[in-house]
Design a protein around this motif. Structure first.
Motif, PDB file in Angstrom:
ATOM      1  N   GLY A  32      -9.496  -3.209 -15.695  1.00  0.00           N
ATOM      2  CA  GLY A  32      -9.518  -4.757 -16.399  1.00  0.00           C
ATOM      3  C   GLY A  32      -9.960  -5.776 -15.243  1.00  0.00           C
ATOM      4  O   GLY A  32     -10.101  -5.101 -14.034  1.00  0.00           O
ATOM      5  N   GLU A  33      -8.927  -6.409 -15.336  1.00  0.00           N
ATOM      6  CA  GLU A  33      -9.987  -7.805 -13.986  1.00  0.00           C
ATOM      7  C   GLU A  33      -8.730  -7.705 -13.218  1.00  0.00           C
ATOM      8  O   GLU A  33      -7.636  -7.614 -13.309  1.00  0.00           O
ATOM      9  N   VAL A  34      -8.734  -8.081 -11.924  1.00  0.00           N
ATOM     10  CA  VAL A  34      -7.946  -8.129 -10.658  1.00  0.00           C
ATOM     11  C   VAL A  34      -9.042  -9.464 -10.124  1.00  0.00           C
ATOM     12  O   VAL A  34      -9.984  -9.413  -9.766  1.00  0.00           O
ATOM     13  N   VAL A  35      -7.860  -9.865  -9.172  1.00  0.00           N
ATOM     14  CA  VAL A  35      -7.985 -11.346  -8.274  1.00  0.00           C
ATOM     15  C   VAL A  35      -7.998 -11.036  -6.743  1.00  0.00           C
ATOM     16  O   VAL A  35      -6.492 -10.037  -6.900  1.00  0.00           O
ATOM     17  N   LEU A  36      -9.360 -10.533  -6.136  1.00  0.00           N
ATOM     18  CA  LEU A  36      -9.067 -10.822  -4.595  1.00  0.00           C
ATOM     19  C   LEU A  36      -8.219 -10.942  -3.805  1.00  0.00           C
ATOM     20  O   LEU A  36      -7.428 -12.501  -4.134  1.00  0.00           O
ATOM     21  N   ARG A  37      -7.170  -9.995  -3.430  1.00  0.00           N
ATOM     22  CA  ARG A  37      -6.294 -11.316  -2.426  1.00  0.00           C
ATOM     23  C   ARG A  37      -6.656 -10.399  -0.953  1.00  0.00           C
ATOM     24  O   ARG A  37      -6.163  -9.922  -0.397  1.00  0.00           O
ATOM     25  N   THR A  38      -7.802 -10.695  -0.308  1.00  0.00           N
ATOM     26  CA  THR A  38      -8.046 -10.570   1.285  1.00  0.00           C
ATOM     27  C   THR A  38      -8.471 -11.184   2.184  1.00  0.00           C
ATOM     28  O   THR A  38      -8.290 -11.216   3.240  1.00  0.00           O
ATOM     29  N   ALA A  39      -7.343 -12.582   2.318  1.00  0.00           N
ATOM     30  CA  ALA A  39      -7.677 -13.434   2.850  1.00  0.00           C
ATOM     31  C   ALA A  39      -6.581 -13.511   3.841  1.00  0.00           C
ATOM     32  O   ALA A  39      -5.435 -13.232   3.662  1.00  0.00           O
ATOM     33  N   ASN A  40      -6.566 -13.492   5.667  1.00  0.00           N
ATOM     34  CA  ASN A  40      -5.924 -13.377   6.496  1.00  0.00           C
ATOM     35  C   ASN A  40      -5.942 -11.525   6.609  1.00  0.00           C
ATOM     36  O   ASN A  40      -4.197 -11.165   5.710  1.00  0.00           O
ATOM     37  N   ALA A  41      -5.920 -10.710   5.867  1.00  0.00           N
ATOM     38  CA  ALA A  41      -5.795  -9.282   5.116  1.00  0.00           C
ATOM     39  C   ALA A  41      -5.410  -8.187   6.470  1.00  0.00           C
ATOM     40  O   ALA A  41      -6.562  -8.596   7.646  1.00  0.00           O
ATOM     41  N   ARG A  42      -4.397  -7.980   6.702  1.00  0.00           N
ATOM     42  CA  ARG A  42      -4.335  -6.883   7.303  1.00  0.00           C
ATOM     43  C   ARG A  42      -5.137  -4.799   7.410  1.00  0.00           C
ATOM     44  O   ARG A  42      -5.193  -5.192   6.397  1.00  0.00           O
ATOM     45  N   ILE A  43      -6.281  -4.692   8.525  1.00  0.00           N
ATOM     46  CA  ILE A  43      -7.147  -3.692   7.913  1.00  0.00           C
ATOM     47  C   ILE A  43      -6.827  -3.054   8.605  1.00  0.00           C
ATOM     48  O   ILE A  43      -6.893  -2.351  10.181  1.00  0.00           O
ATOM     49  N   VAL A  44      -7.010  -1.948   8.216  1.00  0.00           N
ATOM     50  CA  VAL A  44      -6.848  -0.584   7.933  1.00  0.00           C
ATOM     51  C   VAL A  44      -7.434   0.422   7.644  1.00  0.00           C
ATOM     52  O   VAL A  44      -8.346   0.385   7.458  1.00  0.00           O
ATOM     53  N   GLU A  45      -8.562   0.697   9.444  1.00  0.00           N
ATOM     54  CA  GLU A  45      -9.256   1.533   9.594  1.00  0.00           C
ATOM     55  C   GLU A  45      -9.342   3.322   8.988  1.00  0.00           C
ATOM     56  O   GLU A  45      -7.869   3.458   9.524  1.00  0.00           O
ATOM     57  N   LEU A  46      -9.774   3.220   8.150  1.00  0.00           N
ATOM     58  CA  LEU A  46      -9.806   4.930   7.666  1.00  0.00           C
ATOM     59  C   LEU A  46     -10.666   5.561   7.980  1.00  0.00           C
ATOM     60  O   LEU A  46     -12.039   5.513   8.033  1.00  0.00           O
ATOM     61  N   GLU A  47     -10.580   6.434   8.749  1.00  0.00           N
ATOM     62  CA  GLU A  47     -11.717   7.477  10.191  1.00  0.00           C
ATOM     63  C   GLU A  47     -11.790   8.253   8.769  1.00  0.00           C
ATOM     64  O   GLU A  47     -11.245   8.970   7.985  1.00  0.00           O
ATOM     65  N   PRO A  48     -12.993   9.279   9.027  1.00  0.00           N
ATOM     66  CA  PRO A  48     -13.378  10.232   8.778  1.00  0.00           C
ATOM     67  C   PRO A  48     -13.237  11.348   9.709  1.00  0.00           C
ATOM     68  O   PRO A  48     -13.248  11.767  10.551  1.00  0.00           O
ATOM     69  N   SER A  49     -13.960  12.607   8.205  1.00  0.00           N
ATOM     70  CA  SER A  49     -12.650  13.954   9.317  1.00  0.00           C
ATOM     71  C   SER A  49     -13.524  14.209  10.041  1.00  0.00           C
ATOM     72  O   SER A  49     -14.672  13.773  10.530  1.00  0.00           O
ATOM     73  N   LEU A  50     -13.042  15.169  10.193  1.00  0.00           N
ATOM     74  CA  LEU A  50     -13.921  15.777  11.645  1.00  0.00           C
ATOM     75  C   LEU A  50     -15.398  16.844  11.327  1.00  0.00           C
ATOM     76  O   LEU A  50     -16.391  16.344  11.950  1.00  0.00           O
ATOM     77  N   GLY A  51     -14.806  17.285  10.340  1.00  0.00           N
ATOM     78  CA  GLY A  51     -16.359  17.687   9.454  1.00  0.00           C
ATOM     79  C   GLY A  51     -17.050  16.464   8.990  1.00  0.00           C
ATOM     80  O   GLY A  51     -18.653  17.143   8.842  1.00  0.00           O
ATOM     81  N   GLN A  52     -17.103  15.920   8.596  1.00  0.00           N
ATOM     82  CA  GLN A  52     -17.563  14.807   7.842  1.00  0.00           C
ATOM     83  C   GLN A  52     -18.261  14.250   9.129  1.00  0.00           C
ATOM     84  O   GLN A  52     -19.509  13.804   8.523  1.00  0.00           O
TER      85      GLN A  52
ATOM     86  N   ASP B 175      -8.167   7.287  -0.984  1.00  0.00           N
ATOM     87  CA  ASP B 175      -7.459   6.783  -0.268  1.00  0.00           C
ATOM     88  C   ASP B 175      -6.940   5.585  -0.206  1.00  0.00           C
ATOM     89  O   ASP B 175      -5.936   5.431   0.004  1.00  0.00           O
ATOM     90  N   ALA B 176      -7.630   4.266  -1.055  1.00  0.00           N
ATOM     91  CA  ALA B 176      -7.513   3.451  -0.777  1.00  0.00           C
ATOM     92  C   ALA B 176      -6.526   3.194  -2.512  1.00  0.00           C
ATOM     93  O   ALA B 176      -6.151   2.498  -2.140  1.00  0.00           O
ATOM     94  N   GLU B 177      -6.993   3.861  -3.263  1.00  0.00           N
ATOM     95  CA  GLU B 177      -6.175   3.935  -4.128  1.00  0.00           C
ATOM     96  C   GLU B 177      -4.883   4.146  -4.476  1.00  0.00           C
ATOM     97  O   GLU B 177      -4.304   4.091  -5.107  1.00  0.00           O
ATOM     98  N   VAL B 178      -4.967   5.346  -3.436  1.00  0.00           N
ATOM     99  CA  VAL B 178      -3.751   5.933  -3.260  1.00  0.00           C
ATOM    100  C   VAL B 178      -2.802   5.521  -2.483  1.00  0.00           C
ATOM    101  O   VAL B 178      -1.280   5.231  -2.760  1.00  0.00           O
ATOM    102  N   ALA B 179      -3.064   4.245  -1.032  1.00  0.00           N
ATOM    103  CA  ALA B 179      -1.737   3.582  -0.918  1.00  0.00           C
ATOM    104  C   ALA B 179      -1.969   2.596  -1.033  1.00  0.00           C
ATOM    105  O   ALA B 179      -0.892   1.899  -0.753  1.00  0.00           O
ATOM    106  N   GLY B 180      -2.425   2.212  -2.272  1.00  0.00           N
ATOM    107  CA  GLY B 180      -2.312   0.844  -2.644  1.00  0.00           C
ATOM    108  C   GLY B 180      -3.080  -0.107  -1.772  1.00  0.00           C
ATOM    109  O   GLY B 180      -2.399  -1.544  -2.109  1.00  0.00           O
ATOM    110  N   TYR B 181      -3.705  -0.170  -1.530  1.00  0.00           N
ATOM    111  CA  TYR B 181      -4.690  -0.938  -0.877  1.00  0.00           C
ATOM    112  C   TYR B 181      -4.845  -2.200  -1.491  1.00  0.00           C
ATOM    113  O   TYR B 181      -5.368  -2.472  -2.995  1.00  0.00           O
ATOM    114  N   ASP B 182      -5.316  -3.636  -0.724  1.00  0.00           N
ATOM    115  CA  ASP B 182      -5.795  -4.379  -1.996  1.00  0.00           C
ATOM    116  C   ASP B 182      -7.473  -4.567  -2.318  1.00  0.00           C
ATOM    117  O   ASP B 182      -7.627  -5.282  -3.107  1.00  0.00           O
TER     118      ASP B 182
END
Length: 463
Positions: A238-258, A75-82
């Motif tokens: 490849g290498e990636v520079v983290l951009r996480t300061a003051n980030a907007r946090i999005v909760e990823l909820e598990p499914s009912l089955g999980q 989900d994080a990959e698809v959504a393009g999260y940092d």
């Protein structure tokens, strides 16, 4: 002859168009230069606020939590999260589920950040592997990581003691190779990682930073994201520079089955469901027709079987619990007291032995299992409740039947006509009946029902 003056404006219009175009180019030049000067001075337009997906691993590492964390990566990959932030507090869990999580983290095309918290949390046993597999890791003050030596069962046996020297060496060597590969790929302290497996080494947060087990100590998730901001991490692409300061946090909820699988993969929950289900079915079989105990018992047994499929359990422990339930039910008919006490003892013993102590597919701290502090009060309450329900059901069987033919016996009514051996009519139980009597009964006399033969009542006059 010269051309009329009316045609002279055409060249003038062309010159005006060229003049306007040149003015536009001149104006654009300074603007571009101004933007370049802004870049050179570091005055960039406001950057997009970073977005970080967050998921939580609490309790055991099992099939449900593994599927959830794998989905979080996707989900994080698809959504393009940092980045993907994983909060951990676990005593360990299933080895195969741990491997699945580690594979997902190591192959993720989004930076995976693990934070052990809040204070008081732990990354025990299998949690060590999950933490080491992160691109960046942090711990809250008052947390600990380690104790990753392979142990089995609620008593924390060494694999060599449980399955022999050959099995012990096999499990230990395989686990060491697993943790070494993770630590090497993430650039962490390989020596400590091996020590955590071989000697059950465990360290607090501050010491973990000193040993290069994790990167930072941060009291909150926000502080952790700010601390790792700007770090360069290695992804498969490849290498990636983290951009996480003051980030907007999005909760990823598990499914009912999980959620359900993770909730069921708890020895205490599985035990409780099985005992409740067994008692419910026993009550239904002892008193057919109650329906509710049988229905609830069947549901609990099905859920318990699902839980057992996600846990390392012993068949012998299940047999002990079944016998214990049978003894509690038998206590109703014998009323000796010994059977009930014996049943409760067997239920406690079955709970203690429920987690299989020779299953090498689970990798947890010795505390994993069902504690006596949970078992004894639970068994006492459930045993006493089952006996109470059985006694009440037995009392219900002694209550006179009020329905059907038997329910009419003794009922009183009134003669609607004269009644004799040849017949007559009575009004009984709110209904009009055909009736006969050995002795003549006058109309209107009070009567009582003494026998029922189909739709005909035998009555006698009440004096």
């Amino acid at each position: 002859m010269p051309r009329p003056a009316s045609h002279s404006p055409a060249p003038v219009r062309a010159l005006l168009v060229l003049a306007i175009f040149a003015a536009a180019l001149a104006a654009a030049g300074p603007l571009r230069a101004q933007e370049s000067r802004g870049d050179a001075s570091g005055e960039l337009p406001e950057r997009r606020r970073p977005a970080v997906g967050r998921c939580t691993l609490t309790g055991t590492v099992d099939a449900g939590s593994a599927a959830y964390l794998q989905d979080c990566v996707v989900d994080a990959e698809v959504a393009g999260y940092d980045a993907l932030l994983v909060r951990i507090d676990t005593p360990g869990g299933a080895l195969e589920s741990t491997r699945a999580i580690v594979r997902s983290f190591l192959g993720a095309e989004v930076p995976v950040l693990v934070w052990v918290g809040p204070s008081g949390a732990r990354a025990g046993s299998a949690g060590v592997f999950v933490t080491l597999a992160a691109n960046a890791a942090g711990m809250a003050p008052g947390t600990n990581i380690g104790a990753a030596h392979p142990v089995v069962g609620p008593t924390g046996q060494d694999p060599e003691e449980a399955g022999g020297k050959a099995m012990g060496e096999k499990v230990l060597n395989d686990t060491i190779a697993f943790v070494e590969s993770i630590a090497q790929q993430r650039g962490r302290n390989v020596e400590w990682a091996v020590k955590a497996v071989r000697e059950s080494a465990s360290v607090p947060a501050e010491r973990a930073v000193e040993l290069n087990v994790v990167d930072v100590v941060a009291p909150t998730e926000e502080a952790f994201l700010a601390a790792v901001d700007g770090r360069t991490v290695e992804l498969p692409s490849g290498e990636v520079v983290l951009r996480t300061a003051n980030a907007r946090i999005v909760e990823l909820e598990p499914s009912l089955g999980q959620r359900l699988v993770h909730w069921l993969a708890n020895p205490s929950i599985a035990y409780l469901l099985f005992v409740l289900g067994g008692l419910g079915l026993a009550i239904e079989l002892s008193n057919p027709g109650m329906i509710v105990p049988g229905l609830l018992g069947a549901i609990c047994i099905i859920l318990a079987l699902v839980a057992f499929s996600a846990l390392p359990v012993q068949a012998g422990a299940i047999a002990l619990m079944l016998v214990g339930i049978g003894l509690i039910v038998a206590e109703l008919f014998v009323a000796s007291g010994l059977l009930g006490v014996g049943g409760m003892v067997l239920l406690v013993l079955g709970g203690v032995l429920l987690v299989d102590d020779v299953d090498f597919e689970w990798f947890v701290e010795p505390s994993f299992g069902i504690s006596l502090g949970f078992l004894i009060p639970t068994v006492v309450v459930l045993g006493a409740g089952a006996v109470y329900l059985l006694v009440r059901a037995a009392e219900a069987r002694t209550i006179p039947q009020l329905g059907g033919d038997v329910g009419l016996l003794g009922e009183r009514g009134r003669a609607l006509s004269a009644i004799g051996p040849g017949g007559g009519e009575v009004f009984v139980h709110g209904e009009r009946w055909r009736a006969i009597s050995v002795r003549p009964i006058a109309a209107g006399a009070p009567v009582a029902v003494r026998n029922v033969d189909g739709l005909t009542l035998t009555v006698e006059e009440i004096v």
